[in-house]
Enzyme design. Sequence first.
Site, mmCIF file in Angstrom:
data_model
loop_
_atom_site.group_PDB
_atom_site.id
_atom_site.type_symbol
_atom_site.label_atom_id
_atom_site.label_comp_id
_atom_site.label_asym_id
_atom_site.label_seq_id
_atom_site.Cartn_x
_atom_site.Cartn_y
_atom_site.Cartn_z
ATOM 1 N N ARG A 148 0.782 -12.460 -4.121
ATOM 2 C CA ARG A 148 0.456 -11.354 -3.493
ATOM 3 C C ARG A 148 1.346 -11.069 -2.064
ATOM 4 O O ARG A 148 2.063 -11.760 -1.656
ATOM 5 C CB ARG A 148 -0.868 -11.670 -2.839
ATOM 6 C CG ARG A 148 -1.759 -11.772 -3.955
ATOM 7 C CD ARG A 148 -3.195 -11.844 -3.407
ATOM 8 N NE ARG A 148 -3.551 -10.181 -2.972
ATOM 9 C CZ ARG A 148 -4.183 -9.285 -3.759
ATOM 10 N NH1 ARG A 148 -4.219 -9.638 -5.110
ATOM 11 N NH2 ARG A 148 -4.356 -8.098 -3.185
ATOM 12 N N HIS A 194 -2.765 -0.810 4.734
ATOM 13 C CA HIS A 194 -4.079 -0.837 5.409
ATOM 14 C C HIS A 194 -4.139 -0.868 6.946
ATOM 15 O O HIS A 194 -2.790 -0.385 7.322
ATOM 16 C CB HIS A 194 -4.715 -1.913 4.753
ATOM 17 C CG HIS A 194 -4.962 -2.205 3.500
ATOM 18 N ND1 HIS A 194 -5.722 -1.258 2.695
ATOM 19 C CD2 HIS A 194 -4.404 -2.801 2.521
ATOM 20 C CE1 HIS A 194 -5.882 -1.567 1.479
ATOM 21 N NE2 HIS A 194 -4.895 -2.402 1.071
ATOM 22 N N CYS A 232 -3.058 1.986 -1.313
ATOM 23 C CA CYS A 232 -3.063 0.946 -2.149
ATOM 24 C C CYS A 232 -3.463 1.065 -3.571
ATOM 25 O O CYS A 232 -3.006 1.732 -4.485
ATOM 26 C CB CYS A 232 -3.641 -0.524 -1.400
ATOM 27 S SG CYS A 232 -3.072 -2.099 -1.811
HETATM 28 N N1 GLN Z 1 -6.046 -4.493 -6.655
HETATM 29 C C1 GLN Z 1 -4.688 -4.036 -6.176
HETATM 30 C C2 GLN Z 1 -3.615 -4.946 -5.972
HETATM 31 O O1 GLN Z 1 -3.928 -6.063 -5.829
HETATM 32 C C3 GLN Z 1 -4.990 -3.119 -4.757
HETATM 33 C C4 GLN Z 1 -5.161 -3.904 -3.856
HETATM 34 C C5 GLN Z 1 -5.558 -3.183 -2.551
HETATM 35 O O2 GLN Z 1 -6.178 -2.169 -2.732
HETATM 36 N N2 GLN Z 1 -5.396 -3.593 -1.401
HETATM 37 O O3 GLN Z 1 -2.326 -4.671 -5.701
#
Ligand code: GLN
Length: 242
Positions: free
Chosen positions: A126, A191, A92
Amino acid sequence: MLKVCHLYPDLLNLYGDRGNVLAFTRRCSWRHIPVQVYQANLGDKIDFENFDFLFIGGGSDREQTLLAADLSRQVDSLKRAIEDGLVVLAICGGYQLLGQYYQMPDGRKIPGLGILDLHTHSGSKRLIGNVAVEIELAGKKIKVTGFENHGGKTFLNGVAPLGQVLSGNGNNGTDHQEGARYKNAFCSYLHGPLLPKNPALTDHMISLALERKGMDSTIVPLDDSFEEEANGKMLERLGVRR
Ligand code: GLN
Protein backbone atom coordinates in the site's frame (compact mmCIF):
# COMPACT_ATOMS: atom_id res chain seq x y z
CA MET A 1 -27.51 29.17 -5.17
CA LEU A 2 -24.66 26.66 -5.70
CA LYS A 3 -25.95 23.08 -5.57
CA VAL A 4 -23.50 20.54 -4.13
CA CYS A 5 -23.94 16.78 -4.60
CA HIS A 6 -22.18 14.65 -1.98
CA LEU A 7 -22.12 11.17 -3.50
CA TYR A 8 -22.43 8.10 -1.22
CA PRO A 9 -21.51 9.99 1.99
CA ASP A 10 -22.01 6.88 4.13
CA LEU A 11 -20.00 4.53 1.89
CA LEU A 12 -17.18 6.76 0.60
CA ASN A 13 -15.93 8.54 3.69
CA LEU A 14 -12.51 7.21 4.44
CA TYR A 15 -10.32 9.43 6.61
CA GLY A 16 -13.06 12.05 7.03
CA ASP A 17 -13.25 12.95 3.35
CA ARG A 18 -16.61 14.60 4.13
CA GLY A 19 -14.45 17.47 5.40
CA ASN A 20 -13.99 18.48 1.76
CA VAL A 21 -17.72 19.23 1.47
CA LEU A 22 -17.56 21.18 4.75
CA ALA A 23 -14.60 23.24 3.49
CA PHE A 24 -16.31 24.02 0.17
CA THR A 25 -19.64 25.01 1.75
CA ARG A 26 -18.13 26.96 4.69
CA ARG A 27 -15.91 29.01 2.38
CA CYS A 28 -19.02 29.81 0.35
CA SER A 29 -21.09 30.71 3.44
CA TRP A 30 -18.32 32.92 4.88
CA ARG A 31 -18.66 34.91 1.67
CA HIS A 32 -22.46 34.87 1.76
CA ILE A 33 -22.55 32.72 -1.39
CA PRO A 34 -25.77 30.67 -1.12
CA VAL A 35 -24.98 26.94 -1.19
CA GLN A 36 -26.99 23.79 -0.56
CA VAL A 37 -25.79 20.19 -0.14
CA TYR A 38 -27.72 17.16 -1.45
CA GLN A 39 -26.60 13.74 -0.23
CA ALA A 40 -27.00 11.04 -2.90
CA ASN A 41 -27.03 7.46 -1.65
CA LEU A 42 -27.00 3.97 -3.16
CA GLY A 43 -30.08 3.48 -5.33
CA ASP A 44 -30.83 7.20 -5.75
CA LYS A 45 -31.50 8.49 -9.29
CA ILE A 46 -29.14 11.44 -9.75
CA ASP A 47 -29.35 14.20 -12.38
CA PHE A 48 -25.72 15.35 -12.28
CA GLU A 49 -26.47 18.14 -14.76
CA ASN A 50 -28.53 19.77 -12.02
CA PHE A 51 -25.49 20.34 -9.80
CA ASP A 52 -22.60 22.82 -9.61
CA PHE A 53 -20.12 20.83 -7.49
CA LEU A 54 -19.88 17.06 -7.07
CA PHE A 55 -17.82 15.40 -4.33
CA ILE A 56 -16.91 11.68 -4.36
CA GLY A 57 -14.78 10.46 -1.46
CA GLY A 58 -12.55 7.47 -0.84
CA GLY A 59 -13.55 3.97 0.20
CA SER A 60 -12.30 0.45 0.69
CA ASP A 61 -12.27 -2.07 -2.17
CA ARG A 62 -15.48 -3.56 -0.75
CA GLU A 63 -17.39 -0.28 -0.88
CA GLN A 64 -16.09 0.44 -4.35
CA THR A 65 -17.39 -2.89 -5.64
CA LEU A 66 -20.77 -2.20 -4.05
CA LEU A 67 -21.33 1.17 -5.66
CA ALA A 68 -19.59 0.75 -9.05
CA ALA A 69 -22.70 -0.96 -10.49
CA ASP A 70 -24.98 1.69 -8.94
CA LEU A 71 -22.95 4.54 -10.38
CA SER A 72 -22.67 2.90 -13.82
CA ARG A 73 -26.48 3.20 -14.14
CA GLN A 74 -26.10 7.00 -14.20
CA VAL A 75 -22.86 7.28 -16.13
CA ASP A 76 -24.42 9.15 -19.10
CA SER A 77 -25.71 11.98 -16.92
CA LEU A 78 -22.32 12.26 -15.16
CA LYS A 79 -20.39 12.17 -18.47
CA ARG A 80 -22.56 14.95 -19.94
CA ALA A 81 -22.19 17.05 -16.80
CA ILE A 82 -18.38 16.70 -16.71
CA GLU A 83 -18.15 17.53 -20.43
CA ASP A 84 -20.28 20.59 -19.65
CA GLY A 85 -17.78 21.72 -17.00
CA LEU A 86 -19.30 20.36 -13.77
CA VAL A 87 -16.79 21.00 -10.99
CA VAL A 88 -15.86 17.64 -9.47
CA LEU A 89 -13.56 16.63 -6.64
CA ALA A 90 -12.93 12.88 -6.61
CA ILE A 91 -10.67 11.47 -3.92
CA CYS A 92 -8.88 8.10 -4.05
CA GLY A 93 -11.56 5.43 -4.52
CA GLY A 94 -13.88 8.04 -6.01
CA TYR A 95 -11.04 9.02 -8.37
CA GLN A 96 -10.36 5.42 -9.39
CA LEU A 97 -14.04 4.86 -10.22
CA LEU A 98 -13.98 7.58 -12.89
CA GLY A 99 -11.36 5.61 -14.87
CA GLN A 100 -11.57 2.51 -17.09
CA TYR A 101 -11.22 -0.09 -14.30
CA TYR A 102 -9.81 -0.86 -10.86
CA GLN A 103 -8.07 -4.25 -10.63
CA MET A 104 -8.08 -5.56 -7.05
CA PRO A 105 -5.22 -7.58 -5.48
CA ASP A 106 -7.05 -10.88 -6.22
CA GLY A 107 -7.17 -9.96 -9.92
CA ARG A 108 -10.89 -9.15 -10.01
CA LYS A 109 -11.61 -6.00 -12.03
CA ILE A 110 -14.14 -3.42 -10.88
CA PRO A 111 -15.29 -1.71 -14.10
CA GLY A 112 -14.92 2.06 -13.87
CA LEU A 113 -17.19 4.63 -15.47
CA GLY A 114 -14.74 5.12 -18.33
CA ILE A 115 -15.05 8.91 -18.10
CA LEU A 116 -11.34 9.54 -17.55
CA ASP A 117 -8.63 7.84 -19.62
CA LEU A 118 -6.82 6.10 -16.75
CA HIS A 119 -6.73 2.70 -15.03
CA THR A 120 -5.72 1.35 -11.64
CA HIS A 121 -3.98 -1.85 -10.53
CA SER A 122 -3.93 -2.72 -6.83
CA GLY A 123 -0.72 -4.32 -5.58
CA SER A 124 0.37 -5.97 -2.35
CA LYS A 125 2.22 -2.87 -1.09
CA ARG A 126 0.00 0.00 0.00
CA LEU A 127 1.15 3.56 -0.66
CA ILE A 128 0.80 5.32 2.68
CA GLY A 129 2.04 8.60 4.07
CA ASN A 130 2.01 12.38 3.91
CA VAL A 131 2.29 13.91 0.45
CA ALA A 132 3.23 17.27 -1.05
CA VAL A 133 2.24 18.09 -4.63
CA GLU A 134 2.84 21.09 -6.87
CA ILE A 135 -0.23 21.98 -8.88
CA GLU A 136 -1.01 24.87 -11.23
CA LEU A 137 -4.27 26.79 -10.86
CA ALA A 138 -5.09 29.60 -13.33
CA GLY A 139 -1.40 29.91 -14.21
CA LYS A 140 -0.21 30.06 -10.57
CA LYS A 141 1.82 27.22 -9.03
CA ILE A 142 0.85 26.21 -5.47
CA LYS A 143 1.93 23.42 -3.12
CA VAL A 144 -0.80 21.26 -1.64
CA THR A 145 -0.41 18.69 1.13
CA GLY A 146 -2.44 15.69 2.21
CA PHE A 147 -2.32 12.05 3.30
CA GLU A 148 -2.41 9.00 1.05
CA ASN A 149 -3.38 5.41 1.83
CA HIS A 150 -4.12 3.34 -1.24
CA GLY A 151 -3.34 -0.06 -2.65
CA GLY A 152 -4.30 1.03 -6.13
CA LYS A 153 -1.65 2.37 -8.48
CA THR A 154 -3.19 4.63 -11.10
CA PHE A 155 -1.73 5.18 -14.55
CA LEU A 156 -2.88 8.07 -16.73
CA ASN A 157 -3.35 7.24 -20.39
CA GLY A 158 -4.60 10.39 -22.10
CA VAL A 159 -5.57 12.64 -19.17
CA ALA A 160 -3.36 15.27 -17.49
CA PRO A 161 -2.14 14.85 -13.91
CA LEU A 162 -3.42 17.21 -11.23
CA GLY A 163 0.18 17.90 -10.28
CA GLN A 164 3.74 16.74 -9.74
CA VAL A 165 4.76 14.90 -6.56
CA LEU A 166 7.26 16.84 -4.43
CA SER A 167 7.24 14.29 -1.60
CA GLY A 168 5.37 10.99 -1.23
CA ASN A 169 4.04 8.51 -3.83
CA GLY A 170 1.12 10.04 -5.69
CA ASN A 171 -0.63 8.01 -8.39
CA ASN A 172 1.71 5.02 -8.45
CA GLY A 173 5.02 5.82 -6.71
CA THR A 174 6.96 5.72 -10.00
CA ASP A 175 6.00 8.48 -12.46
CA HIS A 176 5.89 11.37 -9.92
CA GLN A 177 2.39 12.28 -11.05
CA GLU A 178 -0.44 12.87 -8.63
CA GLY A 179 -4.11 12.84 -9.38
CA ALA A 180 -5.76 13.77 -12.65
CA ARG A 181 -7.36 16.89 -14.13
CA TYR A 182 -9.92 16.91 -16.93
CA LYS A 183 -11.89 20.10 -17.63
CA ASN A 184 -13.25 21.04 -14.17
CA ALA A 185 -12.84 17.55 -12.72
CA PHE A 186 -10.08 17.41 -10.08
CA CYS A 187 -8.96 13.98 -8.92
CA SER A 188 -6.47 13.20 -6.18
CA TYR A 189 -5.23 10.53 -3.82
CA LEU A 190 -4.89 13.11 -1.07
CA HIS A 191 -7.01 12.56 2.01
CA GLY A 192 -6.58 14.83 4.99
CA PRO A 193 -9.18 15.89 4.05
CA LEU A 194 -7.62 17.70 1.12
CA LEU A 195 -9.48 21.02 0.99
CA PRO A 196 -9.36 22.37 4.58
CA LYS A 197 -5.59 22.96 4.54
CA ASN A 198 -5.41 23.87 0.86
CA PRO A 199 -7.70 26.96 0.71
CA ALA A 200 -6.47 28.17 -2.70
CA LEU A 201 -7.67 24.91 -4.28
CA THR A 202 -11.04 25.21 -2.54
CA ASP A 203 -11.48 28.80 -3.67
CA HIS A 204 -10.47 27.92 -7.24
CA MET A 205 -13.24 25.31 -7.37
CA ILE A 206 -15.79 27.73 -5.90
CA SER A 207 -14.82 30.33 -8.50
CA LEU A 208 -15.15 27.78 -11.35
CA ALA A 209 -18.59 26.71 -10.09
CA LEU A 210 -19.77 30.35 -9.84
CA GLU A 211 -18.42 31.16 -13.31
CA ARG A 212 -20.15 28.12 -14.88
CA LYS A 213 -23.41 29.13 -13.18
CA GLY A 214 -23.12 32.69 -14.50
CA MET A 215 -22.86 34.08 -10.95
CA ASP A 216 -20.30 36.73 -9.89
CA SER A 217 -17.14 34.64 -9.55
CA THR A 218 -15.19 37.27 -7.57
CA ILE A 219 -13.73 35.48 -4.59
CA VAL A 220 -13.35 37.81 -1.59
CA PRO A 221 -10.11 36.88 0.24
CA LEU A 222 -10.47 35.30 3.71
CA ASP A 223 -7.96 35.21 6.56
CA ASP A 224 -6.27 31.89 5.71
CA SER A 225 -3.36 32.26 8.13
CA PHE A 226 -4.39 29.17 10.14
CA GLU A 227 -4.87 27.01 7.02
CA GLU A 228 -1.62 28.26 5.45
CA GLU A 229 0.25 27.51 8.71
CA ALA A 230 -1.10 23.94 8.74
CA ASN A 231 -0.05 23.50 5.11
CA GLY A 232 3.35 25.09 5.72
CA LYS A 233 4.09 22.91 8.75
CA MET A 234 3.45 19.78 6.67
CA LEU A 235 5.67 21.06 3.83
CA GLU A 236 8.43 21.70 6.40
CA ARG A 237 7.99 18.20 7.87
CA LEU A 238 8.37 16.78 4.36
CA GLY A 239 11.46 18.88 3.67
CA VAL A 240 9.69 20.87 0.95
CA ARG A 241 10.32 24.63 0.67
CA ARG A 242 7.10 26.61 1.36
N1 GLN B 1 -9.71 0.91 -2.14
C1 GLN B 1 -8.86 1.79 -2.93
C2 GLN B 1 -7.37 1.46 -2.77
O1 GLN B 1 -7.00 0.81 -1.81
C3 GLN B 1 -9.09 3.23 -2.52
C4 GLN B 1 -8.64 3.51 -1.10
C5 GLN B 1 -9.06 4.88 -0.60
O2 GLN B 1 -10.08 5.43 -1.05
N2 GLN B 1 -8.25 5.43 0.35
O3 GLN B 1 -6.57 1.88 -3.58
